[in-house]
Motif scaffolding. Structure first.
Motif, PDB file in Angstrom:
ATOM      1  N   GLY A  49      -4.878  -6.380  25.487  1.00  0.00           N
ATOM      2  CA  GLY A  49      -3.850  -5.734  24.665  1.00  0.00           C
ATOM      3  C   GLY A  49      -3.510  -6.559  23.441  1.00  0.00           C
ATOM      4  O   GLY A  49      -3.375  -6.042  22.328  1.00  0.00           O
ATOM      5  N   GLY A  66     -10.464  -0.304  30.381  1.00  0.00           N
ATOM      6  CA  GLY A  66      -9.969   0.657  31.370  1.00  0.00           C
ATOM      7  C   GLY A  66     -11.007   0.906  32.451  1.00  0.00           C
ATOM      8  O   GLY A  66     -10.689   0.932  33.642  1.00  0.00           O
ATOM      9  N   ASP A 100       1.505  10.216  27.543  1.00  0.00           N
ATOM     10  CA  ASP A 100       0.890   8.965  27.986  1.00  0.00           C
ATOM     11  C   ASP A 100      -0.342   9.286  28.840  1.00  0.00           C
ATOM     12  O   ASP A 100      -0.240  10.081  29.784  1.00  0.00           O
ATOM     13  CB  ASP A 100       1.904   8.139  28.794  1.00  0.00           C
ATOM     14  N   LEU A 101      -1.489   8.682  28.470  1.00  0.00           N
ATOM     15  CA  LEU A 101      -2.746   9.000  29.169  1.00  0.00           C
ATOM     16  C   LEU A 101      -3.202   7.881  30.107  1.00  0.00           C
ATOM     17  O   LEU A 101      -4.260   7.962  30.709  1.00  0.00           O
ATOM     18  CB  LEU A 101      -3.854   9.262  28.130  1.00  0.00           C
ATOM     19  N   HIS A 102      -2.419   6.810  30.219  1.00  0.00           N
ATOM     20  CA  HIS A 102      -2.820   5.673  31.050  1.00  0.00           C
ATOM     21  C   HIS A 102      -2.599   6.001  32.530  1.00  0.00           C
ATOM     22  O   HIS A 102      -1.508   6.426  32.907  1.00  0.00           O
ATOM     23  CB  HIS A 102      -2.000   4.437  30.668  1.00  0.00           C
ATOM     24  N   ALA A 145       8.170   9.797  41.440  1.00  0.00           N
ATOM     25  CA  ALA A 145       7.845   8.508  40.813  1.00  0.00           C
ATOM     26  C   ALA A 145       7.126   8.767  39.492  1.00  0.00           C
ATOM     27  O   ALA A 145       6.133   9.490  39.453  1.00  0.00           O
ATOM     28  CB  ALA A 145       6.952   7.681  41.739  1.00  0.00           C
TER      29      ALA A 145
HETATM   30  C1  B12 Z   1      -6.834   0.307  29.441  1.00  0.00           C
HETATM   31  C2  B12 Z   1      -5.906   0.669  28.320  1.00  0.00           C
HETATM   32  C3  B12 Z   1      -6.102   1.921  27.705  1.00  0.00           C
HETATM   33  C4  B12 Z   1      -7.088   2.963  28.235  1.00  0.00           C
HETATM   34  C5  B12 Z   1      -6.444   3.628  29.498  1.00  0.00           C
HETATM   35  C6  B12 Z   1      -7.459   4.091  30.512  1.00  0.00           C
HETATM   36  C7  B12 Z   1      -6.773   4.649  31.747  1.00  0.00           C
HETATM   37  N1  B12 Z   1      -7.521   5.451  32.472  1.00  0.00           N
HETATM   38  O1  B12 Z   1      -5.639   4.379  32.055  1.00  0.00           O
HETATM   39  C8  B12 Z   1      -7.220   3.936  27.014  1.00  0.00           C
HETATM   40  C9  B12 Z   1      -8.436   3.546  26.205  1.00  0.00           C
HETATM   41  C10 B12 Z   1      -7.287   5.429  27.351  1.00  0.00           C
HETATM   42  C11 B12 Z   1      -5.976   3.576  26.202  1.00  0.00           C
HETATM   43  C12 B12 Z   1      -5.511   4.381  25.166  1.00  0.00           C
HETATM   44  C13 B12 Z   1      -4.468   4.005  24.323  1.00  0.00           C
HETATM   45  N2  B12 Z   1      -3.783   2.853  24.347  1.00  0.00           N
HETATM   46 CO1  B12 Z   1      -3.898   1.568  25.808  1.00  0.00          CO
HETATM   47  N3  B12 Z   1      -4.078   0.044  26.889  1.00  0.00           N
HETATM   48  C14 B12 Z   1      -4.860  -0.213  27.891  1.00  0.00           C
HETATM   49  C15 B12 Z   1      -4.550  -1.649  28.423  1.00  0.00           C
HETATM   50  C16 B12 Z   1      -5.612  -2.610  27.871  1.00  0.00           C
HETATM   51  C17 B12 Z   1      -4.480  -1.790  29.935  1.00  0.00           C
HETATM   52  C18 B12 Z   1      -3.535  -0.810  30.692  1.00  0.00           C
HETATM   53  C19 B12 Z   1      -3.729  -0.987  32.180  1.00  0.00           C
HETATM   54  O2  B12 Z   1      -4.448  -0.230  32.814  1.00  0.00           O
HETATM   55  N4  B12 Z   1      -3.149  -2.045  32.749  1.00  0.00           N
HETATM   56  C20 B12 Z   1      -3.379  -2.427  34.156  1.00  0.00           C
HETATM   57  C21 B12 Z   1      -2.462  -1.630  35.095  1.00  0.00           C
HETATM   58  C22 B12 Z   1      -2.815  -1.969  36.548  1.00  0.00           C
HETATM   59  O3  B12 Z   1      -1.136  -2.036  34.818  1.00  0.00           O
HETATM   60  P1  B12 Z   1       0.099  -1.005  34.709  1.00  0.00           P
HETATM   61  O4  B12 Z   1      -0.341   0.287  34.183  1.00  0.00           O
HETATM   62  O5  B12 Z   1       1.199  -1.721  34.013  1.00  0.00           O
HETATM   63  O6  B12 Z   1       0.496  -0.753  36.234  1.00  0.00           O
HETATM   64  C23 B12 Z   1       1.078  -1.728  37.112  1.00  0.00           C
HETATM   65  C24 B12 Z   1       2.606  -1.783  37.040  1.00  0.00           C
HETATM   66  O7  B12 Z   1       3.117  -1.487  35.773  1.00  0.00           O
HETATM   67  C25 B12 Z   1       3.077  -0.857  38.113  1.00  0.00           C
HETATM   68  N5  B12 Z   1       3.236   0.587  37.849  1.00  0.00           N
HETATM   69  C26 B12 Z   1       2.468   1.391  37.117  1.00  0.00           C
HETATM   70  N6  B12 Z   1       2.893   2.666  37.222  1.00  0.00           N
HETATM   71  C27 B12 Z   1       3.949   2.667  38.042  1.00  0.00           C
HETATM   72  C28 B12 Z   1       4.750   3.716  38.484  1.00  0.00           C
HETATM   73  C29 B12 Z   1       5.819   3.456  39.319  1.00  0.00           C
HETATM   74  C30 B12 Z   1       6.690   4.577  39.771  1.00  0.00           C
HETATM   75  C31 B12 Z   1       6.079   2.123  39.692  1.00  0.00           C
HETATM   76  C32 B12 Z   1       7.251   1.811  40.481  1.00  0.00           C
HETATM   77  C33 B12 Z   1       5.248   1.067  39.275  1.00  0.00           C
HETATM   78  C34 B12 Z   1       4.187   1.349  38.445  1.00  0.00           C
HETATM   79  O8  B12 Z   1       2.096  -0.987  39.103  1.00  0.00           O
HETATM   80  C35 B12 Z   1       0.804  -1.246  38.531  1.00  0.00           C
HETATM   81  C36 B12 Z   1       0.103  -2.230  39.418  1.00  0.00           C
HETATM   82  O9  B12 Z   1       0.785  -3.452  39.481  1.00  0.00           O
HETATM   83  C37 B12 Z   1      -3.123  -1.887  27.818  1.00  0.00           C
HETATM   84  C38 B12 Z   1      -2.730  -3.348  27.614  1.00  0.00           C
HETATM   85  C39 B12 Z   1      -1.848  -3.886  28.726  1.00  0.00           C
HETATM   86  N7  B12 Z   1      -1.413  -5.076  28.599  1.00  0.00           N
HETATM   87  O10 B12 Z   1      -1.522  -3.219  29.685  1.00  0.00           O
HETATM   88  C40 B12 Z   1      -3.200  -1.051  26.519  1.00  0.00           C
HETATM   89  C41 B12 Z   1      -1.906  -0.494  25.898  1.00  0.00           C
HETATM   90  C42 B12 Z   1      -0.996   0.060  26.973  1.00  0.00           C
HETATM   91  N8  B12 Z   1      -2.423   0.606  25.078  1.00  0.00           N
HETATM   92  C43 B12 Z   1      -1.837   0.698  23.921  1.00  0.00           C
HETATM   93  C44 B12 Z   1      -2.166   1.659  22.921  1.00  0.00           C
HETATM   94  C45 B12 Z   1      -1.508   1.463  21.578  1.00  0.00           C
HETATM   95  C46 B12 Z   1      -3.075   2.703  23.184  1.00  0.00           C
HETATM   96  C47 B12 Z   1      -3.466   3.836  22.212  1.00  0.00           C
HETATM   97  C48 B12 Z   1      -2.335   4.405  21.333  1.00  0.00           C
HETATM   98  C49 B12 Z   1      -4.649   3.314  21.349  1.00  0.00           C
HETATM   99  C50 B12 Z   1      -5.117   4.259  20.254  1.00  0.00           C
HETATM  100  N9  B12 Z   1      -4.896   3.861  19.015  1.00  0.00           N
HETATM  101  O11 B12 Z   1      -5.658   5.322  20.544  1.00  0.00           O
HETATM  102  C51 B12 Z   1      -4.017   4.892  23.196  1.00  0.00           C
HETATM  103  C52 B12 Z   1      -2.870   5.828  23.694  1.00  0.00           C
HETATM  104  C53 B12 Z   1      -3.343   6.995  24.469  1.00  0.00           C
HETATM  105  C54 B12 Z   1      -2.154   7.679  25.127  1.00  0.00           C
HETATM  106  N10 B12 Z   1      -1.590   8.699  24.475  1.00  0.00           N
HETATM  107  O12 B12 Z   1      -1.736   7.283  26.208  1.00  0.00           O
HETATM  108  C55 B12 Z   1      -0.720  -0.319  23.765  1.00  0.00           C
HETATM  109  C56 B12 Z   1       0.665   0.318  23.975  1.00  0.00           C
HETATM  110  C57 B12 Z   1       1.672  -0.161  22.949  1.00  0.00           C
HETATM  111  C58 B12 Z   1       3.026   0.336  23.260  1.00  0.00           C
HETATM  112  N11 B12 Z   1       3.922  -0.614  23.477  1.00  0.00           N
HETATM  113  O13 B12 Z   1       3.307   1.489  23.302  1.00  0.00           O
HETATM  114  C59 B12 Z   1      -1.141  -1.398  24.841  1.00  0.00           C
HETATM  115  C60 B12 Z   1       0.042  -2.180  25.454  1.00  0.00           C
HETATM  116  C61 B12 Z   1      -2.121  -2.370  24.117  1.00  0.00           C
HETATM  117  C62 B12 Z   1      -1.440  -3.169  23.027  1.00  0.00           C
HETATM  118  N12 B12 Z   1      -0.942  -4.353  23.317  1.00  0.00           N
HETATM  119  O14 B12 Z   1      -1.372  -2.720  21.908  1.00  0.00           O
HETATM  120  N13 B12 Z   1      -5.442   2.382  26.597  1.00  0.00           N
END
Ligand code: B12
Length: 211
Positions: A49, A66, A100-102, A145
């Protein structure tokens, strides 16, 4: 000895061979350190990120990251979802909110809820508030959730909580989670609870199911 710092770096550098080898080693050792490995992978995603924000990585790299993270979860899923399945078998809704598509985090939470005995109706990604409300009504759901990773997901979470209030469904409990979620976000959205870790989500949902 598994080097988790090296794993985080490898994930950040999108070095598939090292990531897969390391995770297979974690599983070969019985999967006891799968949670630690997952934390390291998430740290690696933060590196991805950051490199994206700095303009060193592009959307193609995010897509690849991803896919690599999905592969990581697939390798470790049996060890991560190690509940005993003896939970209350309560039906609940889980989804990623509108715009949000994540879904990688959502899918991890889903696997762990199911392993703990919940029947999860997964509505997928980019889900509008009215679809969540309608499903809750039709299926008589009392626990929802909501997942979101984008900052703007907080607005969609608030819109969803508001939609439940507008429908007079105040008895439905809502938990929000994902990277931008915090105590403050929880207050803003009006959700009942928030969490980062799937473990806290399970604990909270179990308490609500027992009410
Ligand atoms: C992979 C990724 C993508 C992939 C997603 C693939 C997929 N199938 O999910 C793709 C390429 C599609 C993508 C697209 C985009 N992305 Co993106 N992406 C990422 C990345 C690198 C990793 C996300 C991830 O999977 N993390 C790992 C998972 C396991 O973590 P998590 O989701 O946080 O989940 C954990 C906890 O949060 C919790 N949790 C999650 N859900 C829930 C729900 C409940 C109820 C509970 C209690 C807990 C919980 O449990 C999980 C396990 O511990 C992040 C960077 C980052 N640091 O996260 C950027 C990031 C999220 N993306 C970002 C951006 C900007 C985009 C795009 C706009 C890029 C673009 N210009 O097109 C698009 C947006 C598309 C959209 N409309 O959603 C930014 C968001 C900025 C912001 N603050 O809004 C980030 C932070 C990168 C950055 N630093 O700039 N992305």
């Amino acid at each position: 000895m598994i080097d988790f710092e090296k794993l985080a770096q490898a994930m950040g550098e999108l070095d598939e061979d090292t990531v897969v080898e390391t995770l297979e080693a974690v599983m070969a050792e019985g999967g006891g350190e799968a949670s630690k490995a997952m934390e390291a992978c998430q740290k690696g995603m933060d590196i991805v990120g950051k490199l994206f924000e700095d303009g060193e990585y592009f959307v193609g790299d995010l897509i690849y990251a991803g896919e690599l993270m999905t592969q990581a979860v697939e390798i470790m899923k049996d060890a991560l979802a190690s509940g005993d399945g003896s939970g209350p078998k309560t039906k609940m809704i889980l989804c990623t909110v509108k715009d949000d598509l994540h879904d990688i985090g959502k899918n991890i939470v889903k696997a762990m809820l199911e392993a703990n005995g919940f029947e999860v109706i997964d509505l997928g990604i980019d889900v509008p508030a009215d679809k969540i409300v309608d499903t809750a009504k039709a299926e008589n759901i009392k626990i929802v959730a909501l997942s979101g990773v984008l900052t703007l997901a907080i607005d969609s979470m608030k819109a969803t909580v508001d939609a439940f209030k507008a429908a007079g469904m105040d008895d439905v409990k809502i938990i929000i989670g994902g990277a931008p979620v915090s105590e403050a976000a929880c207050k803003v959205t009006g959700a009942d609870e928030w969490a980062h870790s799937p473990q806290k989500t399970i604990q909270t949902c179990k308490e609500w199911a027992a009410d």
